[in-house]
Design an enzyme around this catalytic site. Structure first.
Site, PDB file in Angstrom:
ATOM      1  N   SER A  36     -15.494  10.289 -12.768  1.00 23.62           N
ATOM      2  CA  SER A  36     -14.543   9.838 -11.752  1.00 23.62           C
ATOM      3  C   SER A  36     -14.238   8.355 -11.909  1.00 23.62           C
ATOM      4  O   SER A  36     -13.078   7.937 -11.821  1.00 23.62           O
ATOM      5  CB  SER A  36     -15.096  10.103 -10.347  1.00 23.62           C
ATOM      6  OG  SER A  36     -15.140  11.481 -10.072  1.00 23.62           O
ATOM      7  N   HIS A  62     -10.453  24.216 -11.215  1.00 24.20           N
ATOM      8  CA  HIS A  62     -10.972  24.872 -12.424  1.00 24.20           C
ATOM      9  C   HIS A  62     -12.292  25.606 -12.165  1.00 24.20           C
ATOM     10  O   HIS A  62     -12.744  26.372 -13.011  1.00 24.20           O
ATOM     11  CB  HIS A  62     -11.096  23.874 -13.585  1.00 24.20           C
ATOM     12  CG  HIS A  62     -12.248  22.928 -13.504  1.00 24.20           C
ATOM     13  ND1 HIS A  62     -12.632  22.148 -14.566  1.00 24.20           N
ATOM     14  CD2 HIS A  62     -13.090  22.613 -12.496  1.00 24.20           C
ATOM     15  CE1 HIS A  62     -13.669  21.405 -14.224  1.00 24.20           C
ATOM     16  NE2 HIS A  62     -13.958  21.668 -12.964  1.00 24.20           N
TER      17      HIS A  62
END
Length: 354
Positions: A174, A259
């Site tokens: 991130s 996902h």
């Protein structure tokens, strides 16, 4: 079956490639050892263009094993072959240095790295999944669930060590990806509030709020995940279930969430997001996008299909998607428009507008 005609040299090259594939577990396991030994961070600290010998590195790493320099030399040779390190001949030993790839596998100025992702995927917990993939294909089910008799999310909630390793891997990714996204994506400008759904320990939201301090941030994830989250200025940690409800905000951000789920689950999440948003508000999605053509061999394609295979092994229904598949999900969930905006390190930003 008709045989593809190849020249003798092409046929020999194909055989060499097949042999490389047959021994392909070498690279990730060598990288795992290099990371655990702090080898890459040590080389990175020396700086670009500064070369170190295996003996230098053994000394810096305080390795007492007399065979360590020779063993390190063999590890370093593998990494140089894959351009993780640069090398040149020294008077006695080969010397090794930092490369742009090494940059992302060692800690950057923010303390972030891709290395924790490699470590979590080479962990015994996740590696065990792959031994059950064949059975999952034959008999149905998911490899991780077959290996551990529970989902990866249930496992993480019961194993604090694995949970921390998983959260660390997401935090590193991130930090690196969002830094690049925040340089190019302007869609956070003007927002009063934003909800990061599945935001982990808040690393992504912290970066957004640091750049846009007037935005109120809500980091929303499962209770055991936010329970491991640090206190962050401008960020409220909220535990809950995205399938039940999503906190309201001007925009909802989802990074690497879809996902992990099949289409029906993604639709449920998107519909909860749709309900939580006012008119003309948006969902901001950050995901890999699979190419339509499966025959590509560039690094971006390989990275995307690797992640798709990981989802196949770890998560029931989880998969990477093509652009058309994302657009279809957006429209089916009731969003008026779909826009693919920009990309950072193979992670695409898409907007689903209400």
């Amino acid at each position: 079956m008709a045989e593809m005609k190849t020249s003798p040299s092409q046929d020999e090259e194909a055989g060499v490639v097949a042999m490389q594939l047959a021994t392909s577990t070498v690279l990730p396991m060598i990288l795992k050892s290099a990371i655990e030994l702090d080898l890459l961070n040590t080389i990175a600290k020396a700086g670009p263009g500064n070369y170190l010998s295996p003996s230098d590195l053994a000394s810096k790493l305080l390795l007492s094993n007399p065979d360590a320099p020779v063993m390190l030399a063999r590890i370093l040779r593998v990494l140089a072959t894959y351009k993780v390190l640069g090398c040149k001949r020294g008077e006695v030993e080969w010397l090794y240095c930092w490369t742009p790839v090494c940059k992302y596998l060692s800690n950057n100025e923010d303390g972030a790295s891709i290395a924790p992702i490699l470590l979590v995927h080479q962990d015994k917990v996740t590696i065990k999944s792959w031994y059950h993939l064949t059975d999952a294909v034959r008999d149905g089910g998911t490899a991780f669930n077959k290996a551990h008799d529970m989902s990866i999310f249930e496992y993480a909630s019961q194993d604090p060590q694995f949970n921390k390793a998983f959260n660390r891997s997401m935090r590193g990714h991130s930090t690196i990806t969002m830094k690049k996204i925040l340089e190019t994506y302007k869609g956070f400008e003007g927002l009063k509030s934003i909800v990061d759904v599945g935001g982990g320990t808040g690393a992504t939201l912290n970066m957004i709020i640091s750049k846009y301090p007037t935005i109120k941030g809500i980091n929303f994830d499962l209770p055991h995940v936010v329970g491991d989250a640090p206190s962050l200025p401008g960020v409220e940690h909220v535990g809950g279930n995205m399938f039940a409800s999503v906190p309201k905000g001007d925009a909802i951000f989802l990074k690497w969430i879809f996902h992990s789920w099949g289409d029906e689950e993604c639709l449920k999440i998107l519909k909860k997001c749709h309900q939580a948003l006012g008119d003309n508000k948006k969902v901001i999605v950050a995901e890999f996008i699979l190419p339509e053509d499966p025959g590509g061999s560039d690094s971006a394609t390989k990275s995307a299909v690797h992640l798709d295979a990981i989802m196949l092994a770890y998560v029931p229904g989880g998969k990477e998607r093509t652009e058309k598949e994302f657009e279809s999900l957006a429209k089916r969930a009731g969003f008026k428009s779909f826009t693919k905006v920009c990309c950072a390190f193979n992670t695409w930003i898409m907007e689903f507008s209400k």
